[in-house]
Design a protein around this motif. Structure first.
Motif, PDB file in Angstrom:
ATOM      1  N   VAL A  95       0.849  -1.190   0.000  1.00 25.48           N
ATOM      2  CA  VAL A  95       0.000   0.000   0.000  1.00 25.48           C
ATOM      3  C   VAL A  95       0.881   1.234   0.000  1.00 25.48           C
ATOM      4  O   VAL A  95       1.771   1.363   0.844  1.00 25.48           O
ATOM      5  CB  VAL A  95      -0.881   0.023   1.279  1.00 25.48           C
TER       6      VAL A  95
ATOM      7  N   PRO B 188     -10.093  12.565   4.724  1.00 20.28           N
ATOM      8  CA  PRO B 188     -10.916  11.401   5.049  1.00 20.28           C
ATOM      9  C   PRO B 188     -10.072  10.275   5.625  1.00 20.28           C
ATOM     10  O   PRO B 188      -8.848  10.272   5.489  1.00 20.28           O
ATOM     11  CB  PRO B 188     -11.510  10.998   3.706  1.00 20.28           C
ATOM     12  N   SER B 189     -10.739   9.341   6.237  1.00 21.79           N
ATOM     13  CA  SER B 189     -10.072   8.186   6.827  1.00 21.79           C
ATOM     14  C   SER B 189      -9.229   7.468   5.767  1.00 21.79           C
ATOM     15  O   SER B 189      -9.667   7.292   4.640  1.00 21.79           O
ATOM     16  CB  SER B 189     -11.165   7.277   7.396  1.00 21.79           C
ATOM     17  N   GLY B 190      -8.005   7.108   6.125  1.00 18.78           N
ATOM     18  CA  GLY B 190      -7.160   6.342   5.221  1.00 18.78           C
ATOM     19  C   GLY B 190      -6.288   7.169   4.291  1.00 18.78           C
ATOM     20  O   GLY B 190      -5.586   6.628   3.436  1.00 18.78           O
ATOM     21  N   CYS B 191      -6.308   8.512   4.442  1.00 18.23           N
ATOM     22  CA  CYS B 191      -5.530   9.347   3.529  1.00 18.23           C
ATOM     23  C   CYS B 191      -4.083   9.520   3.994  1.00 18.23           C
ATOM     24  O   CYS B 191      -3.300  10.197   3.323  1.00 18.23           O
ATOM     25  CB  CYS B 191      -6.200  10.701   3.316  1.00 18.23           C
TER      26      CYS B 191
ATOM     27  N   LYS C 171      -2.970  10.531   7.267  1.00 21.95           N
ATOM     28  CA  LYS C 171      -2.712  11.542   8.304  1.00 21.95           C
ATOM     29  C   LYS C 171      -1.866  10.962   9.440  1.00 21.95           C
ATOM     30  O   LYS C 171      -0.843  11.540   9.832  1.00 21.95           O
ATOM     31  CB  LYS C 171      -4.041  12.071   8.883  1.00 21.95           C
TER      32      LYS C 171
ATOM     33  N   THR D 120      -0.109   8.232   9.462  1.00 26.04           N
ATOM     34  CA  THR D 120       1.180   7.765   8.939  1.00 26.04           C
ATOM     35  C   THR D 120       2.176   8.917   8.904  1.00 26.04           C
ATOM     36  O   THR D 120       3.322   8.782   9.334  1.00 26.04           O
ATOM     37  CB  THR D 120       0.987   7.175   7.530  1.00 26.04           C
TER      38      THR D 120
HETATM   39  N1  LIG Z   1       1.075  -0.494   9.757  1.00 22.89           N
HETATM   40  C1  LIG Z   1       0.439  -0.520   8.578  1.00 22.89           C
HETATM   41  N2  LIG Z   1       0.511  -1.575   7.744  1.00 22.89           N
HETATM   42  C2  LIG Z   1      -0.113  -1.591   6.559  1.00 22.89           C
HETATM   43  N3  LIG Z   1      -0.857  -0.586   6.088  1.00 22.89           N
HETATM   44  C3  LIG Z   1      -0.992   0.507   6.863  1.00 22.89           C
HETATM   45  C4  LIG Z   1      -0.352   0.610   8.152  1.00 22.89           C
HETATM   46  N4  LIG Z   1      -0.663   1.825   8.686  1.00 22.89           N
HETATM   47  C5  LIG Z   1      -1.435   2.439   7.779  1.00 22.89           C
HETATM   48  N5  LIG Z   1      -1.646   1.670   6.701  1.00 22.89           N
HETATM   49  C6  LIG Z   1      -2.435   2.032   5.495  1.00 22.89           C
HETATM   50  O1  LIG Z   1      -1.987   3.300   5.051  1.00 22.89           O
HETATM   51  C7  LIG Z   1      -3.081   4.117   4.648  1.00 22.89           C
HETATM   52  C8  LIG Z   1      -3.114   5.386   5.494  1.00 22.89           C
HETATM   53  O2  LIG Z   1      -3.464   5.053   6.823  1.00 22.89           O
HETATM   54  P1  LIG Z   1      -3.519   6.119   8.005  1.00 22.89           P
HETATM   55  O3  LIG Z   1      -2.264   6.909   8.012  1.00 22.89           O
HETATM   56  O4  LIG Z   1      -3.856   5.398   9.244  1.00 22.89           O
HETATM   57  O5  LIG Z   1      -4.736   7.062   7.546  1.00 22.89           O
HETATM   58  P2  LIG Z   1      -5.575   8.122   8.384  1.00 22.89           P
HETATM   59  O6  LIG Z   1      -4.878   8.379   9.675  1.00 22.89           O
HETATM   60  O7  LIG Z   1      -5.651   9.323   7.504  1.00 22.89           O
HETATM   61  O8  LIG Z   1      -6.938   7.522   8.564  1.00 22.89           O
HETATM   62  C9  LIG Z   1      -4.317   3.250   4.779  1.00 22.89           C
HETATM   63  O9  LIG Z   1      -4.565   2.656   3.526  1.00 22.89           O
HETATM   64  C10 LIG Z   1      -3.906   2.223   5.802  1.00 22.89           C
HETATM   65  O10 LIG Z   1      -4.615   1.023   5.611  1.00 22.89           O
END
Ligand SMILES: Nc1ncnc2c1ncn2[C@@H]1O[C@H](COP(=O)(O)OP(=O)(O)O)[C@@H](O)[C@H]1O
Ligand SMILES: [Mg+2]
Length: 256
Positions: A20, A41-44, A46, A48
């Protein structure tokens, strides 16, 4: 003003069978004393991005500098507050707040002074000897904030810190944060998916879009301080709210 956080071409890929790309070529300069909100939105990506600024995870590509230092792990200038209450339930409030200080060592009397000072700043002096479970949600989150503040970070990172709170407590905590921030001009990077929260708090809103996570737009919030929740009915707030809504909805539609 000079940049206190410098993010350059940051890419983050999570491995596995289906890899990903959570973030793709994100570049951003954050000035000292600025309040920046990551909105999206969720999953963008933030969380990370915030976790990488905290040094809790490494970029797959690109660089992050804090106060000019290339980040290679946790940095003493950076403190972090998470969404869930991260207090230790078996420690009293003052012990929770002093926890990081105890690890850092140093003079016991000075540590006590510091804990007292920080508890005063988050208005929890009366509850120093209580256990977290005896406190309301807002108070528990103030314990977490106090713990982050105790080590005096110049940069405070907050990942949806009020997301688990009920609406009224949330407003109370937003007001508390605005007030704290007017007293010490800390650099704050705050993550939320709530448009009104972003507008109320931010000097600048960095809007992120998903798949892969990228900066969609950066919006200056030229609304004077002190801001209060009541002001969010003002015309300039309303205009900005419409703009941000349209932006976020278009992302969700594109994903569908
Ligand atoms: N430890 C991880 N392993 C695999 N995929 C991850 C991990 N952390 C985040 N992701 C993926 O990275 C993307 C961004 O996640 P995230 O930063 O949590 O978004 P947000 O905080 O904006 O909701 C998503 O598709 C999530 O599934
Ligand atoms: Mg998140």
């Amino acid at each position: 003003m000079s940049a206190i956080i410098e993010i350059e071409n940051v890419v983050k890929t999570f491995g596995g069978i289906q890899s990903v790309k959570a973030l793709d070529r994100v570049s951003l300069s954050i000035r000292a004393g600025e309040f920046v909100v990551f909105l999206g939105p969720s999953g963008c990506g933030k969380s990370t991005l915030l976790r990488m600024i905290a040094g809790l995870s490494q970029p797959s590509g690109g660089t992050i500098r804090v106060e000019g230092r290339l980040l290679r792990g946790r940095d003493p200038a950076v403190g972090m507050v998470f969404q869930s209450y991260t207090s230790f339930p078996w420690l009293r409030v003052d012990e929770n707040v002093g926890f990081g200080l105890d690890l850092a060592g140093g003079d016991t009397r000075l540590r006590h002074e510091k804990v007292k000072d920080v508890l005063d700043r988050v208005a929890l002096t009366r509850f120093a000897k209580s256990y977290p479970a005896q406190l309301s949600g807002g108070m528990q989150q103030r314990v977490a904030i106090a713990r982050a503040l105790a080590v005096e970070p110049r940069i405070l990172l907050m990942d949806e810190p009020f997301g688990a709170l009920d609406a009224l407590t949330r407003v109370e905590m937003q007001t508390f944060l605005l007030d704290m921030r007017s007293k010490d001009r800390k650099t704050i990077v705050f993550v939320t998916h709530d448009i009104d929260e972003a507008m109320l708090l931010a000097d600048r809103i960095v809007v992120l879009s998903p798949n892969p996570g990228q900066i969609a737009e950066i919006v200056d919030v030229d609304i004077p301080h002190p801001r209060t929740v009541d002001q969010t009915e003002r015309a300039d707030f309303t205009q900005l709210r419409h703009h941000l809504r349209r932006l976020l909805f278009s992302m969700v539609r594109n994903a569908a």
